[in-house]
Design a protein around this motif. Structure first.
Motif, PDB file in Angstrom:
ATOM      1  N   GLN A   1     -69.261  19.246  -9.107  1.00  8.20           N
ATOM      2  CA  GLN A   1     -69.174  19.436  -7.661  1.00  8.20           C
ATOM      3  C   GLN A   1     -67.870  20.125  -7.252  1.00  8.20           C
ATOM      4  O   GLN A   1     -67.850  20.915  -6.305  1.00  8.20           O
ATOM      5  N   ALA A   2     -66.799  19.854  -7.981  1.00  8.53           N
ATOM      6  CA  ALA A   2     -65.507  20.473  -7.664  1.00  8.53           C
ATOM      7  C   ALA A   2     -65.496  21.963  -7.994  1.00  8.53           C
ATOM      8  O   ALA A   2     -64.820  22.751  -7.323  1.00  8.53           O
ATOM      9  N   THR A   3     -66.234  22.347  -9.030  1.00 10.70           N
ATOM     10  CA  THR A   3     -66.217  23.752  -9.468  1.00 10.70           C
ATOM     11  C   THR A   3     -67.381  24.569  -8.928  1.00 10.70           C
ATOM     12  O   THR A   3     -67.396  25.796  -9.082  1.00 10.70           O
ATOM     13  N   ALA A   4     -68.352  23.930  -8.298  1.00 16.37           N
ATOM     14  CA  ALA A   4     -69.498  24.663  -7.738  1.00 16.37           C
ATOM     15  C   ALA A   4     -69.062  25.773  -6.781  1.00 16.37           C
ATOM     16  O   ALA A   4     -69.604  26.883  -6.835  1.00 16.37           O
ATOM     17  N   PRO A   5     -68.070  25.546  -5.877  1.00 12.73           N
ATOM     18  CA  PRO A   5     -67.633  26.637  -4.989  1.00 12.73           C
ATOM     19  C   PRO A   5     -67.069  27.839  -5.758  1.00 12.73           C
ATOM     20  O   PRO A   5     -67.187  28.979  -5.294  1.00 12.73           O
ATOM     21  N   VAL A   6     -66.446  27.591  -6.903  1.00 13.64           N
ATOM     22  CA  VAL A   6     -65.918  28.697  -7.709  1.00 13.64           C
ATOM     23  C   VAL A   6     -67.073  29.526  -8.252  1.00 13.64           C
ATOM     24  O   VAL A   6     -67.027  30.768  -8.255  1.00 13.64           O
ATOM     25  N   LEU A   7     -68.127  28.852  -8.719  1.00 12.06           N
ATOM     26  CA  LEU A   7     -69.301  29.575  -9.196  1.00 12.06           C
ATOM     27  C   LEU A   7     -69.973  30.342  -8.059  1.00 12.06           C
ATOM     28  O   LEU A   7     -70.480  31.449  -8.259  1.00 12.06           O
ATOM     29  N   LYS A   8     -69.950  29.767  -6.861  1.00 13.05           N
ATOM     30  CA  LYS A   8     -70.533  30.467  -5.715  1.00 13.05           C
ATOM     31  C   LYS A   8     -69.766  31.752  -5.440  1.00 13.05           C
ATOM     32  O   LYS A   8     -70.363  32.814  -5.198  1.00 13.05           O
ATOM     33  N   GLU A   9     -68.444  31.674  -5.500  1.00 13.77           N
ATOM     34  CA  GLU A   9     -67.603  32.842  -5.235  1.00 13.77           C
ATOM     35  C   GLU A   9     -67.907  33.982  -6.214  1.00 13.77           C
ATOM     36  O   GLU A   9     -67.878  35.153  -5.843  1.00 13.77           O
ATOM     37  N   HIS A  10     -68.222  33.625  -7.450  1.00 15.67           N
ATOM     38  CA  HIS A  10     -68.468  34.630  -8.485  1.00 15.67           C
ATOM     39  C   HIS A  10     -69.953  34.701  -8.869  1.00 15.67           C
ATOM     40  O   HIS A  10     -70.283  35.210  -9.943  1.00 15.67           O
TER      41      HIS A  10
ATOM     42  N   GLY B   1     -75.514  22.770  -8.547  1.00 18.92           N
ATOM     43  CA  GLY B   1     -74.257  22.080  -8.819  1.00 18.92           C
ATOM     44  C   GLY B   1     -73.754  21.301  -7.623  1.00 18.92           C
ATOM     45  O   GLY B   1     -73.309  20.158  -7.742  1.00 18.92           O
ATOM     46  N   GLU B   2     -73.847  21.907  -6.454  1.00 18.12           N
ATOM     47  CA  GLU B   2     -73.374  21.248  -5.235  1.00 18.12           C
ATOM     48  C   GLU B   2     -74.162  19.970  -4.955  1.00 18.12           C
ATOM     49  O   GLU B   2     -73.613  18.980  -4.473  1.00 18.12           O
ATOM     50  N   HIS B   3     -75.460  19.983  -5.274  1.00 19.89           N
ATOM     51  CA  HIS B   3     -76.337  18.845  -4.958  1.00 19.89           C
ATOM     52  C   HIS B   3     -76.756  18.098  -6.215  1.00 19.89           C
ATOM     53  O   HIS B   3     -77.836  17.509  -6.254  1.00 19.89           O
TER      54      HIS B   3
ATOM     55  N   GLY C   1     -68.321  21.964 -20.649  1.00 21.27           N
ATOM     56  CA  GLY C   1     -69.054  20.791 -21.120  1.00 21.27           C
ATOM     57  C   GLY C   1     -69.795  20.086 -19.997  1.00 21.27           C
ATOM     58  O   GLY C   1     -70.954  19.678 -20.156  1.00 21.27           O
ATOM     59  N   ALA C   2     -69.114  19.955 -18.847  1.00 24.15           N
ATOM     60  CA  ALA C   2     -69.743  19.287 -17.692  1.00 24.15           C
ATOM     61  C   ALA C   2     -70.950  20.084 -17.191  1.00 24.15           C
ATOM     62  O   ALA C   2     -72.017  19.514 -16.917  1.00 24.15           O
ATOM     63  N   TRP C   3     -70.796  21.404 -17.079  1.00 24.37           N
ATOM     64  CA  TRP C   3     -71.902  22.232 -16.619  1.00 24.37           C
ATOM     65  C   TRP C   3     -73.040  22.258 -17.637  1.00 24.37           C
ATOM     66  O   TRP C   3     -74.214  22.359 -17.268  1.00 24.37           O
TER      67      TRP C   3
END
Length: 406
Positions: free
Chosen positions: A11-20, A65-67, A120-122
């Motif tokens: 959830q913390a890294t989902a916005p980074v994936l959205k950006e890219h 990822g966000e949900h 690993g988390a993803w």
């Protein structure tokens, strides 16, 4: 069940994936087709060239990822993708290579940001998401195969009739070559056609909305010929169907699919279409006229002018025969002949007052289909006009689209 640390990282890294997301999607398909070139047979190459498939993948990854703790929140996305996966024949054994390639793409794009902990988390999250898709898709495969007239995979159909509806649109009437029964469908669903085109390395799959009511011994699709414009290439499959496929020819077809269907209630219905988006809504209109002739229906169609207006006479005849059906037409650029005949209700673009005037009283349900920009505009107007989000349904011809998400 994912552990709390995995959930927190995703959830913390989902916005980074959205950006890219677009870059990750592009890199993913580059890697995927290099690893498994046979998968080119399953993907729309025109959408690849236009970047639509890449954007769709990036959005889906970010949203999941966000949900991740509540996939029910993106159930419309999961349902829509699963329906398309069933229609084109995605199988459970293809998910591992997709997950592996997705993680490789994330590492390539994010570089040092993509730590082992994050990857690993993803990876674990992807496993949970893939399981959700596989479970739903297995259920869809079973339901499709077991229904009367149903079948698994692709079945050979003959072009029984080919009817030119306008300069751009042609209808194809399809009957099974084996002469056996065909599966019924819900108004608003689509067929998936698989073609082998001379000179093309891979087969081509396309989804086309069924444009007539169910209950016949044929399926009908109405296809717009997509011409090249600007940097957008011509539609390879639509042009092949228009120019090369003739009455008596055969095509491979998978059973009807799709989640864009009429709600099972008696509420008033507003069907709003732009251009070729008329096809699934025409199926709904024909079905309502045949099965619920007293149900209030407003049929709103927007197109350039009378020359591009398909099924005009048919809709007028239904409206004349059923007092509960009312038709409204908006022309963006009417011809002088259109103006002389007064063959439309509004010039310009669909706006909120026009929609409000068309809408029947009561808690109506709204069904939209057209270009993404058209549906975004109509959705925004309806929401501004007080229509609840859960009363608005739509079909997006692009790979994945969620109205209001940008």
């Amino acid at each position: 069940m994912l552990d709390e640390q995995t959930i927190r990282i995703v959830q913390a890294t989902a916005p980074v994936l959205k950006e890219h997301s677009t870059t990750i999607g592009k890199r993913f398909y580059e890697l995927l087709f290099a690893k498994a070139p046979q998968l080119n047979n399953l993907f729309n190459q025109t959408n690849q060239k236009r970047g639509l498939q890449q954007e769709a993948l990036g959005y889906a990854v970010y949203a999941a990822g966000e949900h991740i703790t509540n996939l029910e929140a993106i159930q419309p996305v999961i349902e829509r993708i699963s329906q398309k996966h069933r229609a084109i024949g995605i199988t459970a054994d293809q998910y591992p290579v997709v997950g592996e390639t997705l993680l490789d793409a994330v590492k390539d794009v994010l570089k040092e940001q993509a730590t082992e902990e994050i990857i690993g988390a993803w990876g674990r999250a992807y496993g949970a998401i893939a399981d959700a898709f596989i479970e739903l898709e297995n259920k869809l495969y079973e339901e499709t195969k077991r229904q009367p007239g149903g079948w698994e995979g692709f079945r050979e159909f003959t072009i029984d009739r080919k009817t030119k509806e306008s300069e751009e649109v042609t209808s194809f009437y399809l009957k099974p070559r084996d002469g056996q029964a065909i599966a019924t469908y819900k108004a608003g669903q689509y067929l998936t056609v698989k073609l082998t085109i001379p000179g093309e390395q891979y087969t081509h799959l396309r989804h086309y909305s069924l444009s007539d009511a169910p209950g016949h011994d044929y399926y009908r699709i109405s296809v717009k010929r997509e011409d090249a414009h600007g940097e957008t290439p011509e539609g390879l499959v639509s042009n092949y169907l228009h120019e090369r496929i003739q009455q008596g020819d055969t095509v491979m077809v998978s059973a009807p699919a799709g989640d864009f269907v009429l709600a099972e209630d008696q509420s008033p219905v507003v069907l709003i279409s732009g251009g070729i988006g008329i096809t699934p809504l025409l199926s709904m209109l024909n079905t309502l006229a045949a099965e619920q002739p007293g149900r209030e229906v407003a049929f709103v169609h927007a197109t350039m002018n009378g020359g591009t207006h398909v099924f005009k006479e048919h809709v007028e005849q239904l409206a004349a025969a059923h007092p509960s059906i009312r038709s409204y037409v908006c022309y963006n650029a009417p011809t002088e002949e259109d103006k002389r005949q007064k063959s439309y209700d509004k010039e310009g673009v669909v706006d909120l007052p026009f929609l409000q005037a068309a809408a029947p009283g009561g808690e109506a349900r709204y069904y939209l289909c057209g270009s993404l920009s058209f549906m975004e505009a109509v959705n925004r107007m309806l929401r501004e006009g007080g229509v609840p989000a859960d009363h608005i349904y739509y079909e997006a011809f692009s790979p994945v689209a969620i109205l209001g998400e940008g």
